[in-house]
Write an enzyme that holds these catalytic residues in place. Structure first.
Site, PDB file in Angstrom:
ATOM      1  N   ASN A 158      13.181  -7.804  49.973  1.00  0.00           N
ATOM      2  CA  ASN A 158      12.685  -7.752  48.609  1.00  0.00           C
ATOM      3  C   ASN A 158      11.643  -8.849  48.376  1.00  0.00           C
ATOM      4  O   ASN A 158      11.337  -9.635  49.270  1.00  0.00           O
ATOM      5  CB  ASN A 158      13.845  -7.852  47.619  1.00  0.00           C
ATOM      6  CG  ASN A 158      13.620  -7.029  46.368  1.00  0.00           C
ATOM      7  OD1 ASN A 158      12.482  -6.755  45.985  1.00  0.00           O
ATOM      8  ND2 ASN A 158      14.705  -6.632  45.730  1.00  0.00           N
ATOM      9  N   HIS A 176      12.338 -31.369  61.421  1.00  0.00           N
ATOM     10  CA  HIS A 176      11.476 -32.554  61.503  1.00  0.00           C
ATOM     11  C   HIS A 176      12.284 -33.747  61.965  1.00  0.00           C
ATOM     12  O   HIS A 176      13.495 -33.821  61.709  1.00  0.00           O
ATOM     13  CB  HIS A 176      10.821 -32.827  60.143  1.00  0.00           C
ATOM     14  CG  HIS A 176       9.990 -31.679  59.675  1.00  0.00           C
ATOM     15  ND1 HIS A 176       8.701 -31.482  60.103  1.00  0.00           N
ATOM     16  CD2 HIS A 176      10.281 -30.632  58.868  1.00  0.00           C
ATOM     17  CE1 HIS A 176       8.216 -30.374  59.564  1.00  0.00           C
ATOM     18  NE2 HIS A 176       9.162 -29.839  58.811  1.00  0.00           N
ATOM     19  N   GLY A 196      20.081 -13.039  46.941  1.00  0.00           N
ATOM     20  CA  GLY A 196      18.897 -13.689  46.391  1.00  0.00           C
ATOM     21  C   GLY A 196      18.933 -15.204  46.469  1.00  0.00           C
ATOM     22  O   GLY A 196      19.944 -15.839  46.172  1.00  0.00           O
ATOM     23  N   THR A 221      23.910 -23.232  57.229  1.00  0.00           N
ATOM     24  CA  THR A 221      23.571 -24.257  58.215  1.00  0.00           C
ATOM     25  C   THR A 221      24.335 -24.080  59.525  1.00  0.00           C
ATOM     26  O   THR A 221      24.086 -24.820  60.471  1.00  0.00           O
ATOM     27  CB  THR A 221      23.856 -25.664  57.654  1.00  0.00           C
ATOM     28  OG1 THR A 221      25.253 -25.777  57.348  1.00  0.00           O
ATOM     29  CG2 THR A 221      23.020 -25.939  56.407  1.00  0.00           C
ATOM     30  N   ARG A 229      30.164 -21.632  53.256  1.00  0.00           N
ATOM     31  CA  ARG A 229      31.491 -21.607  53.882  1.00  0.00           C
ATOM     32  C   ARG A 229      32.059 -20.197  53.744  1.00  0.00           C
ATOM     33  O   ARG A 229      31.759 -19.481  52.782  1.00  0.00           O
ATOM     34  CB  ARG A 229      32.443 -22.580  53.175  1.00  0.00           C
ATOM     35  CG  ARG A 229      31.989 -24.016  53.206  1.00  0.00           C
ATOM     36  CD  ARG A 229      32.362 -24.645  54.547  1.00  0.00           C
ATOM     37  NE  ARG A 229      32.119 -26.084  54.487  1.00  0.00           N
ATOM     38  CZ  ARG A 229      31.269 -26.729  55.243  1.00  0.00           C
ATOM     39  NH1 ARG A 229      30.531 -26.067  56.110  1.00  0.00           N
ATOM     40  NH2 ARG A 229      31.124 -28.028  55.172  1.00  0.00           N
TER      41      ARG A 229
END
Length: 183
Positions: free
Chosen positions: A83, A113, A140, A163, A178
């Site tokens: 979307n 980085h 979203g 992550t 989680r």
């Protein structure tokens, strides 16, 4: 000696301010300017995306605006829907499996980085791949960072920051994301 692009794709530290990478970004910019034009037909947009991306599966749709770094490291399976407002930074490969649904304003971010401020100021970065399985639903505003694999049939809730890997069939939510208990 490896080029900066080779280092980038190998997950090693590289300098993004490189002539080869700059030319790839310029190519993406030219094509992106066309596909993000709201006057373009679906056929024209599909042609542009097929020209740019490493793979763009049959029946897939990406609604503009859409942004990526290079496009050449982005593979989208068949029947995928992305979307409005997607940002897919493909400094490392991003692979999206068939029948995956990606909501508005989702970010897939492969770059990283250095933690060392001197190296960061010098422009060094690394990139790590993102792999998304088949029939995944990403809500979203979710963010997926480099090095993450999301298994088939998983769900990422809106606004989640992923992550770590998400196993197949699992729903994750939150910051950081989680696993939620099964319903």
């Amino acid at each position: 000696m490896a080029s900066n692009r080779e280092l980038m794709l190998a997950g090693e530290w590289y300098l993004a301010d490189d002539p080869e990478l700059s030319e790839m970004a310029a190519r993406r910019h030219r094509i992106q300017a066309r596909w993000n034009d709201p006057a373009r037909t679906d056929v024209e947009v599909r042609s542009d995306l097929s020209e740019l991306l490493a793979g763009f599966g049959e029946g897939s749709v990406i609604r503009p605006p859409f942004h990526c770094d290079y496009g050449a490291h982005l593979t989208i399976g068949a029947g995928v829907f992305v979307n409005y407002g997607g940002v897919f930074l493909d400094c490392a490969p991003i692979t999206i499996g068939d029948a995956t649904q990606i909501a508005s304003n989702v970010q897939l971010l492969t770059p990283d980085h250095p933690r060392d401020p001197v190296l960061r100021r010098a422009g060094w970065e690394a990139a790590h791949p993102i792999t998304i399985g088949e029939n995944v639903w990403i809500g979203g505003g979710a963010i997926v960072v480099g090095g993450v694999t999301i298994g088939d049939d998983a769900i990422v809730a809106a606004g989640a920051v992923v992550t770590r890997d998400v196993p197949a069939g699992v729903t994750v939510a939150g910051v950081p994301a989680r696993a939620l208990p099964p319903r």
